[in-house]
Scaffold this active site. Structure first.
Site, PDB file in Angstrom:
ATOM      1  CG  ASP A 114      -2.050  -1.029   1.080  1.00 54.76           C
ATOM      2  OD1 ASP A 114      -2.663  -1.082   0.007  1.00 54.76           O
ATOM      3  OD2 ASP A 114      -2.278  -1.784   2.039  1.00 54.76           O
ATOM      4  CG  ASP A 175      -7.062  -3.797  -3.624  1.00 58.77           C
ATOM      5  OD1 ASP A 175      -7.373  -4.899  -4.123  1.00 58.77           O
ATOM      6  OD2 ASP A 175      -7.686  -3.287  -2.689  1.00 58.77           O
TER       7      ASP A 175
END
Length: 396
Positions: A114, A175
């Site tokens: 992330d 993602d």
């Protein structure tokens, strides 16, 4: 007569463009008011102070620290507000919150994938708008940290190191496509040139293994860590392994559009259209706001996901400028506009309900996390899409 007709057409065109710009700016200004309310309510005494989400029927933000995967969306939104309003207050606030994210660039090995969300959305927008050399340094350092998760046997970046033991495999989630942008940027701005190869290989491997025959995306793909072979595709936040999780598909649309922009390789443009077309074809109604999973039981009595609509709207605006087929370009632009119009109604704007920009996003339905809530990444991609829409209409 011809001259009168031409002048009439020009007048109507200019009127429509002015209307489009006004509506975009009106909603940008709305977001600025909401963000100002949030800022005034945040703690200043060293406590957790980064907004992440507001649960349904509550008014208070759930606050997190820099380690949370959503930590960069708040300052990223503030940078967009600075860009959209020219108000230096938002620049000052963005810089304030960016400072808290600095430890992310100082890791030796990444905690998870992330870092792109955390640093490119925040420092990336800050550098784009200010060209502050210290911001560039942070992004280049973070890109190197993120690259430590790349497994050359598999050809993808590991998403969740903490889950390797649980799965017994290398895991990559859809993602992750968004986090590739940081590596693309670094490879072109003084970083290790090998980053470009890593990111392109990741995208090609994902394109090959992460999608079903109908171009709908798995959330997670598991790979044999040693051989690199695909084991299977599963879900984590979708309804089932075989269903189209809305936000996951939106990540794919956004990610492959970005990959084409950065590489100009036609396979990415073609694939971006394929994953887009199945999404658009499957939308439930004229609002163009998807349910949290396109195949969830209980439709229409199940939550929607405004965040997926915001991500997709932003991606489609860019995709409409890249496709070669003019009809496709018009289609993608018009769908993005409709999505923004729907998100900008009282049905989806938070208004007096809470201090976020949007209502009705769904984070992790299977575990009951952030269901029908206001979530910071929905706000981030909403303001990004509004700015993209405004800029596109200014150029016409």
């Amino acid at each position: 007569m011809k001259k009168a007709i031409i002048l009439s057409i020009l007048f109507v065109t200019l009127a429509l463009q002015t209307r489009a710009q006004f509506l975009a700016q009106q909603n940008i200004d709305y977001c600025a008011k909401q963000a100002s309310k949030t800022i005034s309510a945040l703690p200043t005494d060293g406590q957790l102070n980064i907004p992440r989400s507001i649960n349904k029927n509550t008014k208070d933000w759930r606050l997190v620290d820099y380690q949370d995967w959503c930590s960069g969306f708040w300052s990223g939104s503030l940078w967009y507000l600075y860009e959209g309003t020219k108000n230096p207050f938002f620049k000052t606030q963005a810089e304030r919150f960016d400072k808290q994210l600095l430890p992310l660039s100082e890791q030796k090995v990444a905690y998870d994938h992330d870092l792109g969300f955390q640093i490119f959305c925040s420092y990336g927008n800050g550098y784009r708008l200010t060209k502050n050399p210290s911001y560039k340094k942070v992004m280049l350092s973070t890109a190197n940290v993120l690259a430590t998760l790349y497994n050359p046997k598999v050809g993808t970046i590991l998403s969740w190191p903490r889950e390797v033991q649980k799965f017994g495999a290398h895991n990559t989630i859809i993602d992750n496509m968004i986090n590739l942008e940081l590596l693309f940027w670094a490879s072109k701005n003084g970083g290790n040139k090998n980053l470009y190869k890593i990111v392109k290989t990741h995208a090609l491997t994902t394109m090959k293994n992460h999608f079903r025959d109908d171009y709908t995306s798995y959330h997670v793909v598991l790979y044999d860590t040693l051989t690199g072979k695909k084991i299977k595709g599963i879900t984590h936040q979708g309804y089932a392994d075989h269903t189209m999780w809305a936000r996951g598909q939106s990540w794919a649309i956004y990610g492959f559009t970005m990959c084409y922009r950065e590489t100009k390789h036609p396979e990415f443009l073609d694939f971006a259209q394929k994953v887009t077309d199945v999404y658009l074809k499957s939308l439930p109604d004229e609002s163009l706001i998807p349910f949290w999973d396109f195949n969830a039981p209980g439709i229409p009595n199940t939550p929607r996901d405004a965040s997926a609509a915001a991500v997709t709207a932003s991606a489609l605006l860019e995709l409409s400028t890249l496709v070669k087929d003019k009809k496709k370009a018009v289609l993608y632009y018009s769908k993005a506009k409709k999505m923004l119009e729907s998100l900008s109604t009282t049905n989806y704007q938070s208004g007096a309900v809470n201090d976020a920009f949007l209502l009705h996003s769904t984070g992790n339905m299977p575990i009951g996390g952030e269901v029908d809530a206001s979530i910071i990444y929905a706000d981030y991609y909403y303001i990004e899409a509004l700015l993209r829409y405004k800029k596109m209409n200014q150029k016409k």
